[in-house]
Design a protein around this motif. Sequence first.
Motif, PDB file in Angstrom:
ATOM      1  N   ASP A 228       0.823  -1.205   0.000  1.00 42.30           N
ATOM      2  CA  ASP A 228       0.000   0.000   0.000  1.00 42.30           C
ATOM      3  C   ASP A 228       0.859   1.258   0.000  1.00 42.30           C
ATOM      4  O   ASP A 228       0.412   2.319  -0.436  1.00 42.30           O
ATOM      5  N   ARG A 229       2.073   1.142   0.527  1.00 42.28           N
ATOM      6  CA  ARG A 229       2.993   2.269   0.603  1.00 42.28           C
ATOM      7  C   ARG A 229       4.295   1.892  -0.084  1.00 42.28           C
ATOM      8  O   ARG A 229       4.884   0.853   0.215  1.00 42.28           O
ATOM      9  N   ALA A 230       4.740   2.711  -1.002  1.00 41.42           N
ATOM     10  CA  ALA A 230       5.962   2.420  -1.745  1.00 41.42           C
ATOM     11  C   ALA A 230       7.186   2.536  -0.826  1.00 41.42           C
ATOM     12  O   ALA A 230       7.305   3.490  -0.051  1.00 41.42           O
ATOM     13  N   VAL A 231       8.069   1.542  -0.925  1.00 40.80           N
ATOM     14  CA  VAL A 231       9.333   1.560  -0.180  1.00 40.80           C
ATOM     15  C   VAL A 231      10.454   1.236  -1.164  1.00 40.80           C
ATOM     16  O   VAL A 231      10.222   0.556  -2.172  1.00 40.80           O
TER      17      VAL A 231
ATOM     18  N   PRO B  26       3.989  -1.901  -8.664  1.00 42.92           N
ATOM     19  CA  PRO B  26       3.356  -0.676  -8.174  1.00 42.92           C
ATOM     20  C   PRO B  26       2.668  -0.928  -6.842  1.00 42.92           C
ATOM     21  O   PRO B  26       2.424  -2.080  -6.454  1.00 42.92           O
ATOM     22  N   VAL B  27       2.323   0.139  -6.147  1.00 45.21           N
ATOM     23  CA  VAL B  27       1.453  -0.001  -4.980  1.00 45.21           C
ATOM     24  C   VAL B  27       0.019  -0.188  -5.488  1.00 45.21           C
ATOM     25  O   VAL B  27      -0.301   0.111  -6.643  1.00 45.21           O
ATOM     26  N   ARG B  28      -0.825  -0.674  -4.588  1.00 44.27           N
ATOM     27  CA  ARG B  28      -2.183  -1.015  -5.029  1.00 44.27           C
ATOM     28  C   ARG B  28      -2.959   0.194  -5.551  1.00 44.27           C
ATOM     29  O   ARG B  28      -3.717   0.087  -6.515  1.00 44.27           O
ATOM     30  N   SER B  29      -2.765   1.351  -4.943  1.00 47.96           N
ATOM     31  CA  SER B  29      -3.526   2.527  -5.380  1.00 47.96           C
ATOM     32  C   SER B  29      -3.157   2.952  -6.791  1.00 47.96           C
ATOM     33  O   SER B  29      -3.965   3.597  -7.478  1.00 47.96           O
TER      34      SER B  29
ATOM     35  N   LEU C  97       1.996   6.999 -12.005  1.00 45.86           N
ATOM     36  CA  LEU C  97       3.217   7.540 -11.414  1.00 45.86           C
ATOM     37  C   LEU C  97       2.885   8.436 -10.218  1.00 45.86           C
ATOM     38  O   LEU C  97       3.495   8.331  -9.141  1.00 45.86           O
ATOM     39  N   ALA C  98       1.881   9.291 -10.381  1.00 46.00           N
ATOM     40  CA  ALA C  98       1.481  10.194  -9.295  1.00 46.00           C
ATOM     41  C   ALA C  98       0.946   9.415  -8.097  1.00 46.00           C
ATOM     42  O   ALA C  98       1.251   9.743  -6.939  1.00 46.00           O
TER      43      ALA C  98
ATOM     44  N   SER D  56       3.594   7.267  -0.254  1.00 43.45           N
ATOM     45  CA  SER D  56       4.497   7.297   0.897  1.00 43.45           C
ATOM     46  C   SER D  56       5.405   8.517   0.811  1.00 43.45           C
ATOM     47  O   SER D  56       5.587   9.098  -0.273  1.00 43.45           O
ATOM     48  N   PRO D  57       5.995   8.918   1.932  1.00 46.02           N
ATOM     49  CA  PRO D  57       6.919  10.058   1.917  1.00 46.02           C
ATOM     50  C   PRO D  57       8.133   9.835   1.020  1.00 46.02           C
ATOM     51  O   PRO D  57       8.799  10.811   0.639  1.00 46.02           O
ATOM     52  N   ALA D  58       8.419   8.578   0.680  1.00 47.08           N
ATOM     53  CA  ALA D  58       9.578   8.289  -0.171  1.00 47.08           C
ATOM     54  C   ALA D  58       9.394   8.833  -1.588  1.00 47.08           C
ATOM     55  O   ALA D  58      10.375   9.006  -2.316  1.00 47.08           O
TER      56      ALA D  58
END
Length: 235
Positions: A56-59, A84-87, A98-99, A105-107
């Motif tokens: 859910d959050r990109a790392v 990709p993340v799920r969203s 991309l957006a 995530s803050p990254a």
Amino acid sequence: MITPVAGVDGCRAGWIVVRSRGGDRTIAVVPSFADVLDAARDAVVIGVDMPIGLLDRAVPGGRDCDRLARRLLGPRGCCVFTPPVRSALGARAYRAALAANRASSPARLGISIECFGLFTRLREVDDALTAEPALAQRVFEVHPELAFREMAGAPAGLPPKRSPAGLARRLALLARHFAGIRVAARRPPRGARADDVIDAHAVCWSAARIARRSAVRLPPQPQYDALGLPMTIWY
């Protein structure tokens, strides 16, 4: 008892499915993942060269299984892309995807255009598994380069698959397990290429290992996404 298994890889026309049961093998190209499930309906294990389970959050580096796979493959780790993340998966345009990935995530991590090119296939698999979670008991994420690394006993992996040396090595490895693989690669089904045939056979090899309970899972302890789908790579 002979256990039917299947190896699946995305291709230009949809999906290539290698179904194996003992010495019997079929190779087919089908347009959708629903057709994959139908073509392999008797398979105890279906290996798929496509990410299953999304963050859910990109790392950085993606899922733990992605990072572990790259570490094992060394110079060939570049062939393990970060999903990709799920969203982001629902986006139909690259800029929107991309957006969404950056906003997760803050990254502020993006995705490659090559990754976005796989979104249609990713969505098909994700939709099937989220609609019917029990499928995760027989549909497993497999990476063919890890399969070849294991077949060869080569810690550093093999030469690139599109190089003459890499192609020859992979065919030689597969020939130990699949009769006629060289002919199948020379004459791929319409809508697929030789490397699709080769990768689907490698995935099928790993599917048989999963069925025999001799496969390796990355990471060793299963991890799951927010929807309960496994985030693991097998070989």
